[in-house]
Design an enzyme around this catalytic site. Structure first.
Site, mmCIF file in Angstrom:
data_model
loop_
_atom_site.group_PDB
_atom_site.id
_atom_site.type_symbol
_atom_site.label_atom_id
_atom_site.label_comp_id
_atom_site.label_asym_id
_atom_site.label_seq_id
_atom_site.Cartn_x
_atom_site.Cartn_y
_atom_site.Cartn_z
ATOM 1 N N LYS A 22 70.340 8.759 66.008
ATOM 2 C CA LYS A 22 69.188 8.263 65.437
ATOM 3 C C LYS A 22 68.173 8.702 65.522
ATOM 4 C CE LYS A 22 67.468 5.220 69.005
ATOM 5 N NZ LYS A 22 66.416 5.701 69.741
ATOM 6 N N ASN A 23 68.288 9.901 67.172
ATOM 7 C CA ASN A 23 66.856 10.413 67.754
ATOM 8 C C ASN A 23 66.790 11.694 66.683
ATOM 9 O OD1 ASN A 23 67.151 8.381 69.384
ATOM 10 N ND2 ASN A 23 67.651 9.730 71.342
ATOM 11 N N CYS A 118 58.367 0.611 79.312
ATOM 12 C CA CYS A 118 59.198 0.080 78.714
ATOM 13 C C CYS A 118 60.614 -0.455 79.483
ATOM 14 C CB CYS A 118 60.178 0.220 77.215
ATOM 15 S SG CYS A 118 61.418 1.939 77.643
ATOM 16 N N ARG A 123 57.301 6.014 80.765
ATOM 17 C CA ARG A 123 57.776 6.712 79.549
ATOM 18 C C ARG A 123 56.336 6.850 79.302
ATOM 19 N NH1 ARG A 123 62.900 5.144 76.375
ATOM 20 N NH2 ARG A 123 62.572 7.115 75.253
ATOM 21 N N ASP A 126 52.047 12.168 78.605
ATOM 22 C CA ASP A 126 50.891 12.420 78.987
ATOM 23 C C ASP A 126 51.411 13.968 78.705
ATOM 24 O OD1 ASP A 126 52.626 12.742 80.633
ATOM 25 O OD2 ASP A 126 52.018 13.873 82.295
ATOM 26 N N ASP A 309 72.065 8.850 78.317
ATOM 27 C CA ASP A 309 72.024 8.237 77.363
ATOM 28 C C ASP A 309 73.723 7.371 77.341
ATOM 29 O OD1 ASP A 309 69.331 8.217 76.689
ATOM 30 O OD2 ASP A 309 69.304 8.825 74.519
ATOM 31 N N ARG A 401 69.339 -1.951 67.245
ATOM 32 C CA ARG A 401 68.127 -0.493 67.446
ATOM 33 C C ARG A 401 68.682 0.744 67.263
ATOM 34 N NH1 ARG A 401 64.594 -0.439 72.697
ATOM 35 N NH2 ARG A 401 64.439 1.690 71.058
HETATM 36 C C1 UD1 Z 1 64.490 10.690 74.118
HETATM 37 C C2 UD1 Z 1 65.204 9.846 74.043
HETATM 38 C C3 UD1 Z 1 66.058 9.199 75.141
HETATM 39 C C4 UD1 Z 1 66.369 9.371 75.586
HETATM 40 C C5 UD1 Z 1 65.074 10.619 76.148
HETATM 41 C C6 UD1 Z 1 66.211 11.947 77.429
HETATM 42 C C7 UD1 Z 1 64.470 10.311 71.460
HETATM 43 C C8 UD1 Z 1 63.613 8.986 70.245
HETATM 44 N N1 UD1 Z 1 64.365 8.902 72.439
HETATM 45 O O1 UD1 Z 1 63.322 10.250 74.847
HETATM 46 O O2 UD1 Z 1 66.848 8.438 74.177
HETATM 47 O O3 UD1 Z 1 66.868 8.871 76.322
HETATM 48 O O4 UD1 Z 1 64.836 11.442 75.592
HETATM 49 O O5 UD1 Z 1 66.466 12.281 77.382
HETATM 50 O O6 UD1 Z 1 64.566 10.623 70.775
HETATM 51 N N2 UD1 Z 1 57.840 12.342 80.569
HETATM 52 C C9 UD1 Z 1 56.570 12.461 81.016
HETATM 53 N N3 UD1 Z 1 55.804 12.530 80.190
HETATM 54 C C10 UD1 Z 1 55.532 13.067 79.260
HETATM 55 C C11 UD1 Z 1 56.711 12.827 78.662
HETATM 56 C C12 UD1 Z 1 58.048 12.499 79.368
HETATM 57 O O7 UD1 Z 1 56.112 12.425 82.266
HETATM 58 O O8 UD1 Z 1 54.615 13.190 78.198
HETATM 59 C C13 UD1 Z 1 58.803 12.092 81.328
HETATM 60 C C14 UD1 Z 1 59.856 11.198 81.249
HETATM 61 O O9 UD1 Z 1 59.316 9.841 82.145
HETATM 62 C C15 UD1 Z 1 61.474 11.187 81.619
HETATM 63 C C16 UD1 Z 1 61.092 12.887 81.356
HETATM 64 O O10 UD1 Z 1 60.102 13.293 81.289
HETATM 65 O O11 UD1 Z 1 61.348 11.458 83.126
HETATM 66 C C17 UD1 Z 1 61.841 12.761 79.855
HETATM 67 O O12 UD1 Z 1 61.521 12.274 79.239
HETATM 68 P P1 UD1 Z 1 61.436 12.798 77.071
HETATM 69 O O13 UD1 Z 1 62.776 13.679 77.264
HETATM 70 O O14 UD1 Z 1 60.625 13.119 77.040
HETATM 71 O O15 UD1 Z 1 62.540 11.733 76.294
HETATM 72 P P2 UD1 Z 1 61.448 10.856 75.742
HETATM 73 O O16 UD1 Z 1 61.553 12.081 74.326
HETATM 74 O O17 UD1 Z 1 61.029 9.385 74.995
#
Ligand code: UD1
Length: 423
Positions: A22-23, A118, A123, A126, A309, A401
């Protein structure tokens, strides 16, 4: 809303075909926005999140032909009719943010609803926005929307440093930088295999990306990308989940997909420490647990560490293992909501901030429970498979999902499980 009814106690035996990830499917589908050529994708899992991405792309004007049975999609963004990802579509799936980078890179402008929080945490996005700003985009937040504009002449390559590892953040900047003028270097890029899969697809489309799979990715911008054919890699989280299903039921499952050993380095080590027997071959992994498992401490980390995950699913297994196990969640701040449901089934788990202490109990008892998020849902399925009596899992739309054909795959291995459709 549909429910699952499970009668626990069967040792699972059989072969589980592992679906496409999925990811990896979601960002790769969004990559079609970077070209007017047609992107042919194979091994796309049939999931609600994939349908949500399809709906978003179609709302933007992408022509999508899907053979769901064959897991094949073709996506053509020849004439994008809108650059707005509306709230109603984004709120259903946070990965919709992956449209932002490609839209602003190819069309110079994009308006994407802010995803908001969520169930598993705040999430934020930035880092996606700061990365695009480093490529020259101006970003404004207005009425709940991210409005991004590229400078005249398009995005410009730059150094983008991620202070924390972000999977979709890396993917958004990776996609945007393929069409930027000059060279972009992503520092502290995510190492998740889904990033490499996306980069492989982008390179087949004509991008010039090197260093994916390491913490420094270099992208030489090109004026345009073309269509390509790409096969999505197997879903390592689904594979890890079914490995845990073999363990909790003291059965033997053969997980069918190639390259799983490289996709699950830490998880397989953890499962082996817990006492599972694991036989890795090129095209499958066999996981069994004939004897009692042992307690084990787990800390979730970005790849190649133990995946967040797979945290809820491991907790379900450890809740039946003698002794105490400590689980530390370092990625998401609110990812222990399944604890309350497991406790209702008789588990002994206490949460202290980002740490959960799991004390193994001799048995879990079936109960009606509520799925709270995607991966937590399968934690409850695992608990139900091992519990005495009947478990009813409510709100399984979370499961739909991200996991393909759960009742079918489990029933084929001997589980007593059925979907109860809403009236
Ligand atoms: C992706 C995966 C999700 C998985 C996660 C961590 C997809 C579609 N989803 O989510 O299944 O649980 O990686 O392996 O691939 N963060 C910030 N600012 C940002 C972005 C992230 O502070 O702009 C922080 C988040 O709060 C979190 C960490 O970075 O603590 C990791 O998040 P991130 O790797 O971005 O998760 P996703 O890409 O949303």
């Amino acid at each position: 809303m549909d429910k699952l009814r499970i009668r626990g106690g069967e040792a699972l035996q059989g072969v589980v075909p592992i679906s496409g990830a999925k990811n990896a499917a979601l960002p790769t589908m969004a990559a079609c926005l970077l070209t007017e050529g047609t992107l042919f994708l194979e091994n796309i899992p049939n999931l609600v999140d994939v349908q949500a991405m399809r709906a978003l792309l179609e709302a933007l004007g992408v022509t999508c032909h899907a053979d769901l049975h064959a897991h094949r999609f073709s996506l053509s963004a020849r004439s994008v009719k809108s650059v707005t990802a509306p709230y109603d579509l984004v709120r259903k799936m946070r990965a919709s943010i992956l449209a932002l980078g490609p839209l602003v890179a190819r069309h110079g402008t994009a308006k994407v609803s802010l995803p908001g929080g969520c169930a598993i945490g705040v999430r934020p996005v930035d880092l996606h926005l700061k990365g695009l700003e480093a490529l020259g985009a101006s970003i404004n937040l207005k009425d709940g929307y991210i409005c991004a504009e590229a400078p005249k002449g398009g995005l410009v390559g730059n150094v983008v440093t991620f202070p924390v590892v972000s999977v979709t953040g890396t993917e958004n900047i990776l996609m945007a930088a393929t069409l930027a003028r000059g060279t972009t270097t992503i520092i502290n890029a995510a190492l998740e295999p889904e990033i490499s899969d996306l980069a492989t697809c982008l390179n087949a489309m004509g991008a010039k990306i090197t260093g994916h799979g390491t913490t420094t990715i270099t992208i030489e911008g090109v004026p345009r990308l073309k269509g390509a054919t790409h096969t999505i890699l197997p879903d390592r989280i689904e594979a890890g989940t079914y490995a845990l299903a073999a363990m909790i039921t003291h059965g033997t499952l053969t997980l069918q997909a190639s390259g799983l050993e490289q996709l699950l380095p830490s998880a397989l080590t953890v499962f082996a420490h817990m006492g599972a027997q694991i036989d890795c071959r090129e095209n499958h992994i066999a996981v069994s647990s004939s004897c009692e498992l042992c307690s084990h401490d787990i800390t979730t980390e970005p790849f190649p560490g133990y995946p967040t995950d797979l945290q809820a699913q491991a907790m379900a297994v450890l809740s039946l293992v003698p002794g105490s196990s400590i689980i530390r969640e370092t990625i998401w701040e609110n990812r222990f909501m399944h604890v309350a449901e497991l406790v209702r089934m008789g588990a002994d788990i206490s949460v202290h901030g980002l740490t959960a202490v799991v004390r193994g109990v001799p048995a879990l008892l079936g109960a009606p429970v509520m799925a709270t998020d995607l991966r937590a849902s399968f934690g409850l399925v695992l608990a139900g498979l091992a519990a005495k009596g009947e478990t009813i899992i409510n709100r399984i739309y979370h499961l739909d999902r991200g996991y393909e054909a759960v009742p079918e795959k489990l029933a084929a291995c001997g589980a007593s499980i059925e979907r109860i459709s809403a009236e």
